[in-house]
Design a protein around this motif. Structure first.
Motif, short mmCIF file in Angstrom:
data_model
loop_
_atom_site.label_atom_id
_atom_site.label_comp_id
_atom_site.label_asym_id
_atom_site.label_seq_id
_atom_site.Cartn_x
_atom_site.Cartn_y
_atom_site.Cartn_z
N THR A 52 0.83 -1.21 0.00
CA THR A 52 0.00 0.00 0.00
C THR A 52 0.86 1.25 0.00
O THR A 52 0.59 2.20 -0.73
CB THR A 52 -0.93 0.01 1.23
OG1 THR A 52 -1.76 -1.16 1.18
CG2 THR A 52 -1.80 1.25 1.26
N LEU A 53 1.90 1.26 0.81
CA LEU A 53 2.79 2.41 0.88
C LEU A 53 3.45 2.66 -0.48
O LEU A 53 3.54 3.80 -0.94
CB LEU A 53 3.85 2.21 1.96
CG LEU A 53 3.32 2.15 3.39
CD1 LEU A 53 4.42 1.67 4.35
CD2 LEU A 53 2.76 3.48 3.83
N THR A 54 3.89 1.61 -1.12
CA THR A 54 4.53 1.73 -2.44
C THR A 54 3.55 2.28 -3.47
O THR A 54 3.88 3.16 -4.25
CB THR A 54 5.04 0.36 -2.91
OG1 THR A 54 5.97 -0.14 -1.96
CG2 THR A 54 5.71 0.45 -4.27
N ARG A 55 2.34 1.78 -3.46
CA ARG A 55 1.34 2.16 -4.45
C ARG A 55 0.83 3.58 -4.24
O ARG A 55 0.61 4.31 -5.20
CB ARG A 55 0.16 1.17 -4.38
CG ARG A 55 -0.93 1.43 -5.41
CD ARG A 55 -2.08 0.44 -5.29
NE ARG A 55 -2.76 0.55 -4.01
CZ ARG A 55 -2.80 -0.43 -3.09
NH1 ARG A 55 -2.23 -1.59 -3.32
NH2 ARG A 55 -3.43 -0.24 -1.95
N GLU A 56 0.66 4.02 -3.02
CA GLU A 56 -0.02 5.27 -2.74
C GLU A 56 0.88 6.48 -2.53
O GLU A 56 0.42 7.61 -2.64
CB GLU A 56 -0.91 5.11 -1.50
CG GLU A 56 -2.00 4.07 -1.67
CD GLU A 56 -3.02 4.40 -2.73
OE1 GLU A 56 -3.29 5.60 -2.95
OE2 GLU A 56 -3.55 3.46 -3.35
N LYS A 58 4.24 9.00 -3.17
CA LYS A 58 5.19 9.46 -4.17
C LYS A 58 6.61 9.29 -3.63
O LYS A 58 6.90 9.65 -2.50
CB LYS A 58 4.96 10.93 -4.50
CG LYS A 58 3.65 11.21 -5.19
CD LYS A 58 3.49 12.68 -5.43
CE LYS A 58 2.12 12.97 -6.04
NZ LYS A 58 1.89 14.41 -6.16
N GLY A 59 7.49 8.76 -4.45
CA GLY A 59 8.89 8.63 -4.07
C GLY A 59 9.18 7.48 -3.13
O GLY A 59 10.28 7.36 -2.61
N ILE A 60 8.19 6.64 -2.90
CA ILE A 60 8.36 5.48 -2.01
C ILE A 60 8.26 4.23 -2.86
O ILE A 60 7.18 3.86 -3.33
CB ILE A 60 7.30 5.44 -0.89
CG1 ILE A 60 7.33 6.71 -0.07
CG2 ILE A 60 7.48 4.20 -0.02
CD1 ILE A 60 8.55 6.91 0.77
N GLY A 61 9.40 3.58 -3.06
CA GLY A 61 9.43 2.32 -3.77
C GLY A 61 9.33 1.16 -2.80
O GLY A 61 9.13 1.35 -1.59
N ALA A 62 9.49 -0.03 -3.31
CA ALA A 62 9.36 -1.23 -2.48
C ALA A 62 10.37 -1.26 -1.33
O ALA A 62 10.03 -1.62 -0.20
CB ALA A 62 9.51 -2.48 -3.35
N THR A 63 11.60 -0.84 -1.59
CA THR A 63 12.64 -0.88 -0.56
C THR A 63 12.34 0.08 0.58
O THR A 63 12.42 -0.29 1.76
CB THR A 63 14.02 -0.55 -1.17
OG1 THR A 63 14.27 -1.48 -2.23
CG2 THR A 63 15.11 -0.62 -0.14
N LYS A 64 11.95 1.31 0.26
CA LYS A 64 11.62 2.28 1.30
C LYS A 64 10.36 1.88 2.05
O LYS A 64 10.26 2.07 3.26
CB LYS A 64 11.46 3.68 0.71
CG LYS A 64 12.78 4.31 0.30
CD LYS A 64 12.56 5.71 -0.23
CE LYS A 64 13.85 6.31 -0.75
NZ LYS A 64 13.65 7.64 -1.33
N ALA A 65 9.38 1.33 1.34
CA ALA A 65 8.15 0.89 2.00
C ALA A 65 8.45 -0.22 3.01
O ALA A 65 7.93 -0.21 4.13
CB ALA A 65 7.15 0.42 0.96
N LYS A 66 9.30 -1.14 2.63
CA LYS A 66 9.69 -2.22 3.56
C LYS A 66 10.45 -1.65 4.74
O LYS A 66 10.27 -2.09 5.88
CB LYS A 66 10.53 -3.27 2.84
CG LYS A 66 9.74 -4.11 1.88
CD LYS A 66 10.62 -5.08 1.11
CE LYS A 66 9.83 -5.78 0.01
NZ LYS A 66 10.69 -6.58 -0.86
N ALA A 67 11.28 -0.63 4.50
CA ALA A 67 12.02 0.00 5.60
C ALA A 67 11.07 0.67 6.59
O ALA A 67 11.30 0.64 7.81
CB ALA A 67 13.02 1.02 5.05
#
Length: 105
Positions: A52-56, A58-67
């Motif tokens: 959800t964080l990745t999809r919604e 801006k500037g948050i990809g999978a790596t940052k969302a997991k972090a």
């Protein structure tokens, strides 16, 4: 003279018809309502998953969302949106781009 006037008229008619054929279709009222509803609900940093964080955001990809999720699991729930700055890889610019979309409730 008549031939050139007729040619110009036909060209103008064909051009106006072709522009209308390639124009973007109007959005339905229902799709606009759905989009507005989706934008209105803020993303809760304390319950959103990485997908959800990745999809919604801006500037948050999978790596940052997991972090973000790892930080939340290690440190407990976020008490403020500004605490997101403590997550490695999240800077002030990224936070400001997404501030209006975020909540901690």
């Amino acid at each position: 003279m008549l031939k050139s006037l007729l040619s110009a008229s036909v060209l103008a008619l064909l051009t106006s018809v072709s522009v209308g054929a390639f124009a973007a279709p109007a959005k339905s009222v229902e799709s606009v309502k759905v989009a507005a509803t989706q934008q209105a609900a803020p993303i809760n940093l304390n319950s959103a998953d990485a997908e959800t964080l990745t999809r919604e955001l801006k500037g948050i990809g999978a790596t940052k969302a997991k972090a973000i999720v790892v930080y939340r699991d290690a440190h407990g729930p976020f008490s403020t949106v500004d605490e997101l700055l403590e997550v490695k890889g999240i800077g002030a610019a990224t936070l400001e781009k997404n501030r209006a979309k975020l909540s901690v409730n």
